[in-house]
Design an enzyme around this catalytic site. Structure first.
Site, short mmCIF file in Angstrom:
data_model
loop_
_atom_site.label_atom_id
_atom_site.label_comp_id
_atom_site.label_asym_id
_atom_site.label_seq_id
_atom_site.Cartn_x
_atom_site.Cartn_y
_atom_site.Cartn_z
N LYS A 157 0.84 -1.21 0.00
CA LYS A 157 0.00 0.00 0.00
C LYS A 157 0.87 1.26 0.00
O LYS A 157 0.61 2.21 0.70
CB LYS A 157 -0.92 -0.01 1.22
N CYS A 158 1.90 1.26 -0.83
CA CYS A 158 2.90 2.33 -0.86
C CYS A 158 2.88 2.98 -2.23
O CYS A 158 2.52 2.35 -3.22
CB CYS A 158 4.27 1.69 -0.56
N GLY A 159 3.28 4.22 -2.29
CA GLY A 159 3.39 4.91 -3.58
C GLY A 159 4.38 4.22 -4.52
O GLY A 159 4.30 4.39 -5.73
#
Length: 158
Positions: free
Chosen positions: A35-37
């Protein structure tokens, strides 16, 4: 400990796996987050894996929630997410810490072998370590370094 092959890591089902199983392979070891850029880097890592796995490349993914808790609680959710969204077929392992007193011993070793720009600490998700066929850590890449930018270094040691 003198090479990455001296370590055991937890698989997604909690059993221990010796990294000796990867002896003679070129490795990219990376701490990941779903759930990271930077999560789209899974696609670039998978492309490298598809392109070079027959020449001995193995990518080892280690989910980590230490940076803004950007990983699912349930490892099954993590692996499902990676497979469904990015087609990840390289080995993924159990969730770990990469910094602090509970840091996984493998990552403590990796950080000693290749320090970061200002410190040993891993700054964010998708820090990548390139390991040669002898288990020696040859390079460390910043989280923002796209997997394709590793390709030239990778080709030199395959």
């Amino acid at each position: 400990m003198s090479t990455v092959y001296d370590f055991e890591v937890k698989t997604t089902n909690g059993t221990l796996k010796s990294l000796k199983d990867f002896e003679g392979k070129t490795l990219i070891i990376v701490n990941t987050a779903s759930k990271c850029g930077l999560t789209p880097q899974f696609q670039g890592l998978q492309e490298l894996y598809d392109k070079y796995k027959d020449q001995g490349l193995v990518i080892l993914g280690f989910p980590c929630a230490q940076f803004n808790n950007q990983e699912f609680e349930d490892i099954a959710e993590t692996t499902s997410f990676c497979e469904l969204n990015y087609g990840v077929s390289f080995p993924m392992f159990g969730k770990i810490d990469v910094n602090g007193e509970n840091a996984d011993p493998l990552f403590k070793y990796l950080k000693e072998e290749q320090k970061g720009l200002l410190s040993k600490a891993i700054k964010w998700n998708f820090t990548k370590f390139l390991v040669d066929k002898n288990g020696k850590v040859v390079e460390r890449y910043a989280p923002q370094t796209e997997p394709v930018k590793i390709e030239d270094d990778l080709k030199k040691i395959l």
